[in-house]
Design a protein around this motif. Sequence first.
Motif, short mmCIF file in Angstrom:
data_model
loop_
_atom_site.label_atom_id
_atom_site.label_comp_id
_atom_site.label_asym_id
_atom_site.label_seq_id
_atom_site.Cartn_x
_atom_site.Cartn_y
_atom_site.Cartn_z
N LEU A 1 0.86 -1.18 0.00
CA LEU A 1 0.00 0.00 0.00
C LEU A 1 0.89 1.24 0.00
O LEU A 1 1.83 1.33 0.80
CB LEU A 1 -0.90 0.00 1.25
N VAL A 2 0.61 2.16 -0.91
CA VAL A 2 1.31 3.43 -0.96
C VAL A 2 0.28 4.54 -0.80
O VAL A 2 -0.66 4.63 -1.59
CB VAL A 2 2.10 3.63 -2.27
N VAL A 3 0.44 5.36 0.23
CA VAL A 3 -0.47 6.46 0.49
C VAL A 3 0.31 7.76 0.32
O VAL A 3 1.27 8.01 1.06
CB VAL A 3 -1.07 6.37 1.91
N ASP A 4 -0.10 8.56 -0.65
CA ASP A 4 0.55 9.84 -0.92
C ASP A 4 -0.19 10.94 -0.17
O ASP A 4 -1.33 11.26 -0.47
CB ASP A 4 0.54 10.12 -2.42
N LEU A 5 0.46 11.49 0.84
CA LEU A 5 -0.11 12.55 1.66
C LEU A 5 0.54 13.91 1.39
O LEU A 5 0.39 14.83 2.19
CB LEU A 5 0.04 12.20 3.15
N SER A 6 1.23 14.02 0.27
CA SER A 6 1.97 15.26 0.01
C SER A 6 1.05 16.47 -0.19
O SER A 6 1.49 17.60 -0.04
CB SER A 6 2.91 15.09 -1.19
N ARG A 7 -0.25 16.23 -0.49
CA ARG A 7 -1.20 17.35 -0.64
C ARG A 7 -2.34 17.25 0.38
O ARG A 7 -3.36 17.90 0.25
CB ARG A 7 -1.77 17.37 -2.05
N ALA B 1 3.77 2.15 2.56
CA ALA B 1 4.66 3.30 2.36
C ALA B 1 3.80 4.56 2.41
O ALA B 1 2.79 4.66 1.73
CB ALA B 1 5.36 3.19 1.01
N ILE B 2 4.23 5.50 3.22
CA ILE B 2 3.55 6.79 3.33
C ILE B 2 4.48 7.85 2.75
O ILE B 2 5.64 7.94 3.14
CB ILE B 2 3.22 7.14 4.81
N VAL B 3 3.94 8.62 1.82
CA VAL B 3 4.72 9.67 1.14
C VAL B 3 4.15 11.02 1.55
O VAL B 3 2.94 11.24 1.51
CB VAL B 3 4.62 9.51 -0.40
N ASP C 1 9.88 10.93 1.95
CA ASP C 1 9.65 12.33 1.60
C ASP C 1 8.96 12.41 0.24
O ASP C 1 9.05 11.48 -0.57
CB ASP C 1 10.98 13.09 1.54
N ALA C 2 8.30 13.52 -0.03
CA ALA C 2 7.53 13.69 -1.26
C ALA C 2 8.36 13.43 -2.52
O ALA C 2 7.86 12.90 -3.49
CB ALA C 2 6.91 15.08 -1.29
N GLY C 3 9.62 13.76 -2.48
CA GLY C 3 10.49 13.53 -3.64
C GLY C 3 10.92 12.09 -3.82
O GLY C 3 11.62 11.76 -4.78
N GLU C 4 10.51 11.22 -2.91
CA GLU C 4 10.92 9.81 -2.96
C GLU C 4 9.76 8.87 -3.31
O GLU C 4 9.77 7.70 -2.93
CB GLU C 4 11.50 9.39 -1.61
N ALA C 5 8.80 9.38 -4.06
CA ALA C 5 7.61 8.58 -4.38
C ALA C 5 7.96 7.30 -5.13
O ALA C 5 7.39 6.24 -4.86
CB ALA C 5 6.61 9.41 -5.17
N GLU C 6 8.88 7.37 -6.06
CA GLU C 6 9.29 6.18 -6.82
C GLU C 6 9.91 5.13 -5.90
O GLU C 6 9.63 3.94 -6.01
CB GLU C 6 10.29 6.58 -7.90
#
Length: 120
Positions: free
Chosen positions: A45-51, A79-81, A106-111
């Motif tokens: 699971l990847v959760v992008d919280l950058s916004r 993974a939490i971004v 960190d947001a720049g490490e999404a990949e």
Amino acid sequence: MFTESLKEYPDIVGIACEGSLTDDDLYGIHILLQESLASAHQPGLVVDLSRFTGYSDPETFSEYVRIDIIHWNDFNRIAIVGDQKWMELGVAVASFLTRAEMRWFDAGEAEQAVDWARRA
């Protein structure tokens, strides 16, 4: 608001959160998780919280915790971004609500987050 992301990976569930999440958003996330888990056993699971800016009210946050508890054993890695330091602390606290291995990116490490979540 949330959107499903990373649809190109069959072994991972991707969720991108933007702005403030409401009860309706969490209901949608819960449905997405249920559907994804029906076709994959313990995906990443990847959760992008950058916004992401927070929850609409305290009850919504408690619903988030309830969903975490329901799915505490459903994912292999989470993974939490994000880009806000307080979220990193939140990941440390949330790791007690799951058996999955959790990691902050960190947001720049999404990949890198995607690559890490896909490794079992």
